[in-house]
Design a protein around this motif. Structure first.
Motif, PDB file in Angstrom:
ATOM      1  N   SER A   4       0.871  -1.167   0.000  1.00  0.00           N
ATOM      2  CA  SER A   4       0.000   0.000   0.000  1.00  0.00           C
ATOM      3  C   SER A   4       0.909   1.219   0.000  1.00  0.00           C
ATOM      4  N   ASP A  11      -5.578   1.512   1.981  1.00  0.00           N
ATOM      5  CA  ASP A  11      -5.743   0.074   1.789  1.00  0.00           C
ATOM      6  C   ASP A  11      -4.783  -0.694   2.685  1.00  0.00           C
ATOM      7  N   GLU A 118     -11.470 -13.089   2.341  1.00  0.00           N
ATOM      8  CA  GLU A 118     -11.185 -12.557   1.001  1.00  0.00           C
ATOM      9  C   GLU A 118     -11.219 -13.673  -0.029  1.00  0.00           C
ATOM     10  N   LYS A 127     -15.884  -3.061  -9.129  1.00  0.00           N
ATOM     11  CA  LYS A 127     -16.295  -2.134  -8.068  1.00  0.00           C
ATOM     12  C   LYS A 127     -15.912  -2.645  -6.683  1.00  0.00           C
ATOM     13  N   GLU A 128     -15.502  -3.888  -6.635  1.00  0.00           N
ATOM     14  CA  GLU A 128     -15.181  -4.539  -5.368  1.00  0.00           C
ATOM     15  C   GLU A 128     -13.837  -4.036  -4.823  1.00  0.00           C
ATOM     16  N   LYS A 129     -13.733  -3.983  -3.503  1.00  0.00           N
ATOM     17  CA  LYS A 129     -12.485  -3.583  -2.844  1.00  0.00           C
ATOM     18  C   LYS A 129     -11.392  -4.595  -3.184  1.00  0.00           C
ATOM     19  N   SER A 130     -10.194  -4.097  -3.403  1.00  0.00           N
ATOM     20  CA  SER A 130      -9.074  -4.971  -3.752  1.00  0.00           C
ATOM     21  C   SER A 130      -8.764  -5.940  -2.616  1.00  0.00           C
ATOM     22  N   ASN A 132      -6.236  -7.424  -0.853  1.00  0.00           N
ATOM     23  CA  ASN A 132      -4.790  -7.295  -0.673  1.00  0.00           C
ATOM     24  C   ASN A 132      -4.128  -8.553  -0.108  1.00  0.00           C
TER      25      ASN A 132
END
Length: 157
Positions: A4, A11, A118, A127-130, A132
């Motif tokens: 990040s 993030d 995850e 559109k989804e959050k990455s 990580n």
């Protein structure tokens, strides 16, 4: 490492530790992911490299480029790093690693609830959050298996 570049309010930085056993089986050893500043995630990643006697740190360079390796080299200039530049979509990159799981060739040494969440919920929707933690896991297992779901930029020191 899926770094990040933001402060601790950005993030998460994905940091996972994986290995291959003498039995040819693959193991998830640790998930050290969290919200860190760049200096903090560099210390965590290099600390894990030493604690687990790793051969290599694999880190994505899409966010931060050369800064990724420089942050870790500021902690220890002698570590071995392989920077990868992801060019394919997350779902395509993850396919070879998903196949390892489907074949029963991966074992988690412990419970990793955030990572497993995850893994089970990511759909690939833009559109989804990455994910990580999941990204870090994919980079690590891809390197261990020799799969090329990502473009390696051969930056090994």
């Amino acid at each position: 490492v899926d770094p990040s570049t933001a402060d601790t309010m950005g993030d998460e930085c994905g940091i996972t530790v994986q290995g291959e056993g003498l039995d040819g089986h693959f193991y998830l050893i640790a998930d050290l992911s969290g919200q860190y500043t760049p200096a903090e995630w560099a210390r965590v990643a290099v600390g894990a490299y030493h604690k687990y006697e790793a051969n290599l740190i694999v880190a994505e360079s899409n966010q931060g480029g050369a800064m990724v390796s420089e942050m870790m080299r500021n902690v220890d200039p002698n570590i071995k790093i392989d920077l990868v530049h992801a060019k394919r979509g997350k779902m395509l990159r993850a396919e070879p690693v998903a196949a390892l799981y489907e074949d029963g060739r991966v074992t988690h040494l412990g419970r990793f609830p955030e990572l497993e969440q995850e893994m089970s919920s990511f759909t690939g929707d833009p559109k989804e959050k990455s994910p990580n933690r999941l990204d870090a896991l994919v980079y690590g297992f891809a390197c261990l298996t020799g799969e090329k779901p990502i473009e390696l930029s051969i930056d090994i020191f």
